[in-house]
Every structure is written in C-alpha cells, then in structure tokens.
Design an enzyme around this catalytic site. Structure first.
Site, short mmCIF file in Angstrom:
data_model
loop_
_atom_site.label_atom_id
_atom_site.label_comp_id
_atom_site.label_asym_id
_atom_site.label_seq_id
_atom_site.Cartn_x
_atom_site.Cartn_y
_atom_site.Cartn_z
N GLN A 1 -33.28 -29.87 -19.57
CA GLN A 1 -33.99 -29.10 -20.60
C GLN A 1 -35.25 -28.45 -20.05
O GLN A 1 -35.69 -27.41 -20.55
CB GLN A 1 -34.39 -30.00 -21.79
CG GLN A 1 -33.23 -30.50 -22.62
CD GLN A 1 -32.79 -31.88 -22.19
OE1 GLN A 1 -32.82 -32.21 -21.01
NE2 GLN A 1 -32.36 -32.68 -23.14
N ASP B 1 -40.20 -38.16 -29.44
CA ASP B 1 -39.12 -38.24 -30.42
C ASP B 1 -39.40 -39.27 -31.49
O ASP B 1 -38.85 -39.21 -32.60
CB ASP B 1 -37.79 -38.55 -29.72
CG ASP B 1 -37.35 -37.33 -28.94
OD1 ASP B 1 -37.86 -37.12 -27.83
OD2 ASP B 1 -36.54 -36.55 -29.48
N GLY C 1 -34.42 -31.45 -29.73
CA GLY C 1 -35.87 -31.53 -29.92
C GLY C 1 -36.15 -32.09 -31.30
O GLY C 1 -35.55 -31.64 -32.29
N ARG D 1 -28.03 -38.34 -34.23
CA ARG D 1 -28.78 -38.75 -33.03
C ARG D 1 -29.79 -39.81 -33.49
O ARG D 1 -30.54 -39.57 -34.44
CB ARG D 1 -29.49 -37.55 -32.38
CG ARG D 1 -28.52 -36.57 -31.74
CD ARG D 1 -29.23 -35.58 -30.85
NE ARG D 1 -29.63 -36.18 -29.59
CZ ARG D 1 -30.43 -35.56 -28.71
NH1 ARG D 1 -30.92 -34.37 -28.97
NH2 ARG D 1 -30.73 -36.14 -27.57
N ASN E 1 -39.84 -40.78 -25.62
CA ASN E 1 -39.60 -39.36 -25.28
C ASN E 1 -38.48 -39.33 -24.24
O ASN E 1 -37.97 -40.37 -23.82
CB ASN E 1 -40.89 -38.71 -24.76
CG ASN E 1 -40.78 -37.20 -24.68
OD1 ASN E 1 -40.31 -36.55 -25.62
ND2 ASN E 1 -41.17 -36.62 -23.56
O1 MRU Z 1 -32.56 -34.78 -25.99
P1 MRU Z 1 -33.53 -33.74 -26.50
O2 MRU Z 1 -33.46 -32.45 -25.73
O3 MRU Z 1 -33.42 -33.55 -27.98
O4 MRU Z 1 -34.94 -34.40 -26.21
C1 MRU Z 1 -36.10 -33.67 -26.52
C2 MRU Z 1 -37.33 -34.38 -26.13
O5 MRU Z 1 -37.33 -35.49 -25.63
C3 MRU Z 1 -38.61 -33.71 -26.50
O6 MRU Z 1 -39.59 -33.98 -25.54
C4 MRU Z 1 -39.06 -34.26 -27.84
O7 MRU Z 1 -38.06 -34.09 -28.79
C5 MRU Z 1 -40.29 -33.62 -28.31
S1 MRU Z 1 -39.88 -32.08 -29.08
C6 MRU Z 1 -41.15 -31.17 -29.51
#
Ligand code: MRU
Length: 367
Positions: free
Chosen positions: A206, A247, A55, A94, A257
């Site tokens: 997720q 993101d 996130g 990342r 996202n």
């Molecule tokens: O791969 P992740 O689980 O880190 O991806 C998370 C997302 O895409 C969320 O929607 C994004 O980070 C927004 S977090 C408040």
C-alpha cells in the site's frame, strides 16, 4: 485531494442513479484509475473484504453505504431482523479496523429509530453522507493540529522535514486529506519543505502503490524505501519524525496498524525519533485496554505473501515469489504499545498515548 488535477473523494453516490455507490478501485492503482460500483450490501462486503476499498475510515464509510444499499433492497417481512443480520455480516468483512463496527452501529441505530416510511431512503442516504462528511472534517482537523509539529521541526532545523510513514494512511484510506498524510499535505500547502520516506509495506504494498501515488499526485516530494530500511534511515539522522495511521487504538493508547508498524516504533524509540499516530475518534476503541491481548488481528490469504503483483505489458500481473511448498503466515496488523508512541493526533488535538490524556480530549467517553 486530486488525481490528474481533478478533485476526488474515494466514495460517492452516483449522480444519475442514487441506488449506486461508486468507489475508486484501489486494487488497480497506481497503474489504472477505475471506479467500482456498489449496488447492494453484498457488493459493499466484497469491496471491503477484497480491498477494492481499504483503510480504516473508508472501510467504515463504505459499510455505512452498505447499510443504505441494504435498506433499498429489504424484503418486507421482518425488516428489523434483516437489518440486524446485514449489520452483523458487514462487520465480519474485516475484523481489525474498529471504524467498521462504529459506522455500521451508527447506521443500524439510525435506521431502526425512524418511524416514518416516507423519505426514509433519502434520510438514510443523508446519514451515510453525514458520516462521510465527518471523516472529511476529522482529516482536515488532524491536518491542522499535526502541521504544528512539522512546523516546529522546520523552525528548529531550518531545512526540509523528513517524515517516514508506513502503509497508506492517506486520503485513499479515508475520504479526503487522510490521517497520517493530512499534516503533510497541510505543510506542503503552507510551503514548508517536506520529504516523505514511504515504506513499501509488504505484502500488499500500500505504501509503494498508494501512498507514493497520492503524494505524487499532490506534488509532495517522496522516496519509496524497502520495509526493512527505516531503522537504518533513523540511525543516520535521515528521519525527523514518523507519522502513521491506525486501525484501532485502545483507550489506553495501544495502536493497531498495518503489520510492520511496531518495528518502526521500536526503531524510532531507539533513535529518539518522535513517533506520532494520527487518527480520528472513529478509530478509538473505548472498551479495550490492552491492545496486544484484545485487538483482533486479521489473517489474510497466503497468496498475498507467496506472490507479488505488478505492471507488465499493460496489465496487472502476479508472479510467484516463494517455493511452491513453503508455508506462509499473513497477519495484516500489529500492535504498537502506547509506551512507544510519542503522541496521538486526533481531530480534537494532540494528546499523550495514555488513558488520562485521551479522556481529557474525549471527556464524554469517561464512563
Ligand atoms: O489493510 P489496509 O490497507 O486496510 O490497512 C490500512 C492501514 O493499516 C492504515 O494505516 C490505517 O487504516 C489507517 S487509515 C487512515
């Protein structure tokens, strides 16, 4: 937010040993609640890369604490070079969430600006804590602005507001409140009846694992749906609005996202369902203007697609899903063009997904 009635943040400095930073191990939820200890910048890198934490806002704060942990273990020779190297290394953990670079750069600049050795570790720990606190306040404020949209739908409709969300843009992705979930939690606390359609969000699920878990722990009504079901729900009037996180959002309003967000935005557009993106200012990329062309999209390991994890005989197990010889592509994110976004909910208010409107909220970025 709460787990089994107890208030938690997703990251904190160990009360007994300030050289240890604790996080909730998100690889194990919702089956097992465990914490994971970070003792070095390498541990922070591992936690981000392997998605012990994930996130955008939480990745940023974890990297900030990674810089703090790096400082605790610096060799004395060339501290500035070493810090620059750690910063560069953490940023590669990342690539898509811009919060990571934002937090690392803030920490690096802060550390390098300190002239006194006395009290340095405490100051740097306090700086990371301040970034963490800022994300909490951002979530709170996003919630206050976003709840007005839910309230307006409730007033017009007079019955439960159905909200679809993708991935986990909840408090587990942040520190507290979340981004997309913050307006939902505020609505729930105000007694506005809400129900959330939770996209399962393959490949890592997720939505099914984390969003469903955290909504359940706060007592918010929700239903997990397969990733490809949202369009059908929208065609049948079962979705009043979509709220997702981000993101990285360009200054022109293009939103990166979790993979699959773009398809939900297309379906929402076709069905005239409002599609909102909730994000703190740490998720804006003030330099980028074309999300599809410019935002780096992370590609992850094939086994995330080829296998699926679940709970079996009191253990988390993975099973093979696809033929052994089939190839896999695993892009972690996609970009929803600004034209498909009804509005952005940030800590400063709600704006249109275009440069003019975004810069009206953030005039100091108008360079
Ligand atoms: O791969 P992740 O689980 O880190 O991806 C998370 C997302 O895409 C969320 O929607 C994004 O980070 C927004 S977090 C408040």
């Amino acid at each position: 937010m709460k787990i089994q009635g107890k208030h938690y943040h997703t990251i904190w400095v160990d009360e007994k040993d300030s050289a240890i930073v604790k996080v909730i191990d998100q690889r194990k939820l919702p089956f097992v609640f465990e914490t994971f200890s970070l003792r070095s910048a390498d541990d922070a890198f591992f936690a981000i890369k392997e998605m012990v934490v994930r996130g955008a806002p939480l990745i940023g704060v974890t990297a900030a604490y990674g810089m703090y942990l790096a400082l605790l273990h610096l060799k004395q020779e060339n501290r500035e070079q070493e810090l620059n190297e750690v910063a560069g290394y953490l940023k590669t953990s990342r690539p898509t969430a811009v919060n990571l670079a934002f937090a690392v750069d803030e920490m690096l600049a802060f550390i390098l600006a300190q002239k006194e050795e006395a009290g340095l570790k405490e100051k740097v720990q306090a700086k990371a804590a301040a970034l963490k606190q800022l994300e909490i306040e951002y979530g709170d404020s996003i919630g206050e602005y976003g709840v007005k949209l839910i309230e307006a739908i409730y007033k017009a409709k007079g019955s439960t507001v159905n909200i679809l969300t993708h991935c986990n843009a909840g408090w587990l992705a942040c520190i507290d409140w979340g981004t997309a979930t913050a307006p939902i939690y505020k609505a729930h606390l105000k007694g506005i009846p809400v129900h959330v359609w939770v996209d399962e969000t393959r490949p890592r699920n997720q939505g099914a694992r984390l969003t469903a878990y955290e909504l359940g722990e706060q007592g918010v009504s929700h239903t997990v749906i397969p990733d490809n079901a949202g369009g059908h729900f929208m065609q049948h009037g079962m979705v009043d609005m979509v709220i997702v996180g981000s993101d990285r959002t360009t200054v022109t309003g293009d939103v990166a996202n979790k993979i699959g967000t773009y398809l939900k935005a297309l379906a929402a557009h076709d069905n005239k369902v409002p599609f909102y993106v909730a994000l703190p200012s740490s998720t804006f990329d003030w330099e980028m203007h074309d999300g599809v062309k410019e935002i780096p999209i992370e590609q992850r390991a094939a086994d995330e697609v080829a296998e699926i994890e679940g709970w079996h005989n009191n253990e988390i197990k993975s099973v093979q899903l696809i033929p052994e010889s089939s190839a896999v592509a695993n892009y972690g994110f996609d970009v929803t063009p600004a034209r498909l976004v009804s509005g952005l909910i940030s800590e400063r208010g709600i704006c249109k997904a275009n440069k003019e409107s975004i810069l009206e909220l953030y005039p100091e970025k108008n360079r």
